[in-house]
Design an enzyme around this catalytic site. Structure first.
Site, PDB file in Angstrom:
ATOM      1  CE  LYS A 161     -38.114   4.115  -7.801  1.00  0.00           C
ATOM      2  NZ  LYS A 161     -37.456   4.714  -8.982  1.00  0.00           N
ATOM      3  CG  LEU A 162     -42.896  -0.028  -1.876  1.00  0.00           C
ATOM      4  CD1 LEU A 162     -43.414  -1.317  -1.217  1.00  0.00           C
ATOM      5  CD2 LEU A 162     -42.937   1.129  -0.899  1.00  0.00           C
ATOM      6  CE  LYS A 163     -34.754   3.729  -5.252  1.00  0.00           C
ATOM      7  NZ  LYS A 163     -34.142   3.635  -6.602  1.00  0.00           N
ATOM      8  CG  ASP A 189     -35.687   1.140  -8.685  1.00  0.00           C
ATOM      9  OD1 ASP A 189     -35.076   0.234  -9.289  1.00  0.00           O
ATOM     10  OD2 ASP A 189     -35.291   2.322  -8.662  1.00  0.00           O
ATOM     11  CG  ASN A 191     -31.774   0.989  -7.547  1.00  0.00           C
ATOM     12  OD1 ASN A 191     -32.585   1.250  -6.673  1.00  0.00           O
ATOM     13  ND2 ASN A 191     -31.493   1.832  -8.523  1.00  0.00           N
ATOM     14  CD  GLU A 214     -36.974   2.292 -11.603  1.00  0.00           C
ATOM     15  OE1 GLU A 214     -37.997   2.543 -10.933  1.00  0.00           O
ATOM     16  OE2 GLU A 214     -36.052   3.112 -11.752  1.00  0.00           O
ATOM     17  CG  ASP A 239     -33.074   3.673 -13.571  1.00  0.00           C
ATOM     18  OD1 ASP A 239     -32.383   4.411 -14.284  1.00  0.00           O
ATOM     19  OD2 ASP A 239     -33.187   3.870 -12.341  1.00  0.00           O
ATOM     20  N   GLY A 291     -35.676  10.060 -10.913  1.00  0.00           N
ATOM     21  CA  GLY A 291     -35.066  11.117 -10.120  1.00  0.00           C
ATOM     22  C   GLY A 291     -33.724  10.668  -9.585  1.00  0.00           C
TER      23      GLY A 291
HETATM   24 MG   LIG Z   1     -34.299   3.172 -10.599  1.00  0.00          MG
END
Ligand SMILES: [Mg+2]
Length: 368
Positions: A161-163, A189, A191, A214, A239, A291
């Site tokens: 998973k890459l932010k 993701d 955020n 995400e 999320d 997480g």
């Molecule tokens: Mg997330």
């Protein structure tokens, strides 16, 4: 069950590498642990709130404060206390789900330890090990990112998973695909770093065959996520927006969530997390376990949850050494891309006394 008291303990855990997301950089994990003591057993809960209110409105100091002033005293006034009574007892206090989750988990752990039952069995786990992914933070260069991803793939992680954030999205995804191929399970993701006006830009991720994107938009923008889902082909996963089984059901019904990331701390605990699993399963929506840079205590409980049948995608339940040189508990070690589900009573793990002593920065005993 009769509570004798609750300990609030602060620990400071240095991270092996700084972890950068669209909302900030973590170098040390400042964790609040909750320990409840009953006549028969003690139980642990890890509060996943971060030091600053950036991922959500909760933060460590506030969690300690609301536990001290409101939540622990409410439990003291609860007759016939067990884990299932904690949620209703704390319901008069709005929000603060991460603080509530830590307290409920500690009560549940004590109850299960006293009854010699494992959390995995209590939640309905059906697997003895769970497949693991890893969350890769935002890096200062593509080269640095590729080196990090190469290391995680070599370690055996089954999903990357890459932010992402504006300015760090299409290029890193393209670079990872070109270097490691189309077979790697890859997701991103954000955020909440984008708006629905970025839909055309986010559609540029579509050709890369991502498992999901995400939380691209603000946590309150459910309709925006539903709109975005019509404009891109990458499945939209929520999320931050999912704070309860009720919000999960609403988001799914509105077409805002094709996949759900379940984080017990974000939703008030493992019992509500299981309800979200059940709601999603009833709608045919896959879930996976997120997480929050947990120590071995929180990781143990997450791995138990991730062993439920609806958790069909690899989670962010990484090995201890992804984050910490020395974990609070016996370390979780990746074997063949999987972590073993603890089978012992309660969480199945306990803090190592000498490690716990070394990283503790403060303790506070709240007698009942
Ligand atoms: Mg997330």
């Amino acid at each position: 069950m009769r509570l004798e008291g609750v300990e609030l303990r602060r620990v400071s855990m240095p991270l092996v590498t700084p972890f950068r997301t669209s909302f900030g950089t973590e170098t040390t994990r400042d964790v609040l642990l909750v320990r409840v003591v009953t006549g028969e057993a003690q139980g642990w809960g890890e509060c996943v709130a971060m030091a600053d209110p950036r991922y959500s409105s909760e933060y460590t100091e506030a969690a300690a404060d609301v536990l001290r002033r409101h939540l622990v005293p409410a439990l003291a006034a609860t007759p016939r206390l067990d884990a299932y009574a904690v949620g209703p007892a704390l319901a008069p206090f709005r929000g603060h789900r991460m603080a509530k989750a830590a307290l409920e988990t500690a009560v549940l752990d004590a109850e299960l330890r006293a009854g010699d039952r494992s959390l995995a069995r209590e939640l309905g786990a059906v697997h003895e090990r769970v497949p693991c992914g890893v969350s890769v933070g935002i890096m200062s260069s593509i080269g640095e990112l590729l080196d990090a991803v190469a290391g995680y793939l070599a370690a055996g992680y089954l999903r990357i998973k890459l932010k992402i954030e504006p300015g760090w999205d299409v290029a890193p995804v393209r670079a990872v695909r070109e270097r490691f191929g189309d077979e790697v399970l890859l997701q991103v993701d954000a955020n909440a770093a984008y708006t629905v006006a970025d839909a055309r830009h986010l559609a540029r991720l579509d050709p890369f065959g991502l498992v999901l994107i995400e939380q691209p938009l603000d946590e309150e923008d459910i309709l925006g996520h539903a709109r975005l889902a019509q404009l891109i082909t990458t499945p939209v996963c929520l999320d931050e927006s999912i704070t309860s089984a009720r919000t999960a059901a609403a988001a799914i019904s509105l077409g805002a969530a094709a996949i759900v990331n379940v984080k017990p701390g974000r939703v008030g605990g493992y019992l509500e997390a299981r309800r979200i699993h059940d709601v999603c399963a009833a709608h045919g929506v896959p879930v996976w376990c997120g997480g929050m840079l947990e120590t071995g205590l929180g990781r143990a409980a997450n791995v138990a949850l991730a062993a439920l049948p609806g958790f069909t995608l690899p989670g962010d339940t990484s090995a201890s050494d992804r984050y910490f040189g020395t974990d609070l508990t016996e370390p979780f070690v990746l074997r063949d891309g999987h972590l073993s589900v603890p089978a012992g009573p309660g969480l199945g793990v306990e803090p190592l006394p000498e490690v716990l002593r070394a990283v503790t920065t403060a303790t506070e005993w709240l007698p009942l």
